[in-house]
Design an enzyme around this catalytic site. Structure first.
Site, PDB file in Angstrom:
ATOM      1  N   SER A 182       0.998  -1.310   0.008  1.00 30.21           N
ATOM      2  CA  SER A 182      -0.101  -0.229  -0.052  1.00 30.21           C
ATOM      3  C   SER A 182       0.692   1.631  -0.002  1.00 30.21           C
ATOM      4  O   SER A 182       0.524   2.418  -0.371  1.00 30.21           O
ATOM      5  CB  SER A 182      -0.721   0.166   1.408  1.00 30.21           C
ATOM      6  OG  SER A 182      -0.051   0.135   2.071  1.00 30.21           O
ATOM      7  N   TYR A 190      16.885  -4.540  13.529  1.00 28.44           N
ATOM      8  CA  TYR A 190      16.391  -4.599  12.237  1.00 28.44           C
ATOM      9  C   TYR A 190      17.606  -5.041  11.187  1.00 28.44           C
ATOM     10  O   TYR A 190      16.959  -6.038  10.174  1.00 28.44           O
ATOM     11  CB  TYR A 190      16.412  -2.832  11.735  1.00 28.44           C
ATOM     12  CG  TYR A 190      16.079  -2.497  10.352  1.00 28.44           C
ATOM     13  CD1 TYR A 190      14.723  -3.913   9.658  1.00 28.44           C
ATOM     14  CD2 TYR A 190      17.295  -2.393   9.330  1.00 28.44           C
ATOM     15  CE1 TYR A 190      14.608  -3.404   8.654  1.00 28.44           C
ATOM     16  CE2 TYR A 190      17.025  -1.838   8.043  1.00 28.44           C
ATOM     17  CZ  TYR A 190      15.658  -2.757   7.320  1.00 28.44           C
ATOM     18  OH  TYR A 190      15.082  -2.829   6.420  1.00 28.44           O
TER      19      TYR A 190
END
Ligand code: NAP
Length: 250
Positions: free
Chosen positions: A16, A157
């Site tokens: 998106s 991360y």
């Protein structure tokens, strides 16, 4: 060479916004049937509508990819709606900053739950349909951060993005007998909603990149399109760095 994917059913998790939207856009323009997957239905429906308005075949499924049960539902819904899955772009990921001294189990889990667990379980969920397609393709969005470079504030991360590569290599061995390939793209700094939330100077970053610009989400889309093509059918378990040359700097 055409890198034809027209008519193929393509899932883009995190499609998106940002890099995922760039991937969705490139595949949609190439004639694929694209399903965008994300949590926010307003943003996902608007993203799909923008591409449909340009004549593409794009819809969306709302799912939280950090949850294995949601990955399974995503695969079931796309298979029911589209009749199969040819390509999974396992792209959804987060990169919240947290220094090691302040790291919490919650922060670690949040990052690994989406970036690594979500990657693994979205591939698992799509695997039967990918195998049935006869030319299944998985393209994982990893990062240069972790596999190649280190950035303060991103121990969790970086570890999750390096873990994805270990997953890709072992999965390549398991998926090969079914004719399914899996490869990873390692982006450098790419314009995205997530990037723009970081407290960083983009002009300084661009100046330090050999090609003198921040990457466009479509740069990652073109690399994903290649890995998804019939022409890339003999490539599996590999990585492609798309970073404007930044990792070449000594
Ligand atoms: P972004 O702009 O923040 O977009 C993230 C996308 O993932 C959105 O569509 C978001 O939609 C979706 N998402 C987030 N959490 C989700 C969840 N639990 N379940 C399903 N969808 C979820 O991020 P980006 O910068 O494009 O990054 C995309 C990927 O590229 C990540 O894997 C990231 O690690 C990697 N990457 C980015 C860069 C960069 O410079 N941008 C560099 C290297 C690697 P919702 O919030 O609505 O769910």
């Amino acid at each position: 060479m055409s890198y034809a994917v027209d008519g193929r059913n393509v899932i883009v998790t995190g499609g998106s916004k940002g890099i995922g939207y760039g991937i969705a856009e490139v595949f949609a323009e190439a004639g694929a049937h694209v399903t965008i997957v994300a949590r926010n239905s307003d943003v996902a429906s608007q993203a799909a509508a923008r591409l449909v308005d340009r004549g593409s075949s794009v819809d969306f499924v709302i799912a939280d990819i950090s949850k294995p049960s949601e990955c399974a539902r995503m695969a079931d819904e796309v298979t029911a709606a589209r009749g199969g899955i040819d390509v999974l772009c396992a792209n959804a990921g987060i990169f919240p900053e947290k220094m090691l001294a302040d790291m919490t189990e919650e922060a670690y889990d949040e990052t690994f739950d989406l970036n690594m667990k979500g990657c693994l379980f979205s591939v698992q969920a799509c695997l039967p349909a990918l195998a049935d397609s006869g030319h299944g393709r998985v393209v994982v969005t990893s990062s240069i951060t972790g596999p190649m470079t280190g950035v303060a504030g991103w121990t969790h991360y970086g570890a999750s993005k390096a873990a994805q590569l270990g997953f890709v290599r072992a999965a390549a061995m398991e998926l090969a007998p079914q004719g399914v390939t899996i490869n990873a793209i390692l982006p450098g700094t790419i314009y995205s909603d997530g990037l723009l939330k970081l407290a960083i100077n983009l002009d300084e970053i661009a100046a330090a990149i050999p090609l003198k610009r921040i990457g466009d989400p479509r740069d990652i889309g073109y690399a994903a399109l290649y890995f998804a093509s019939d022409e890339a059918g003999y490539i599996t378990g590999q990585t492609l760095v798309v970073d404007g040359g930044v990792t070449l700097i000594e």
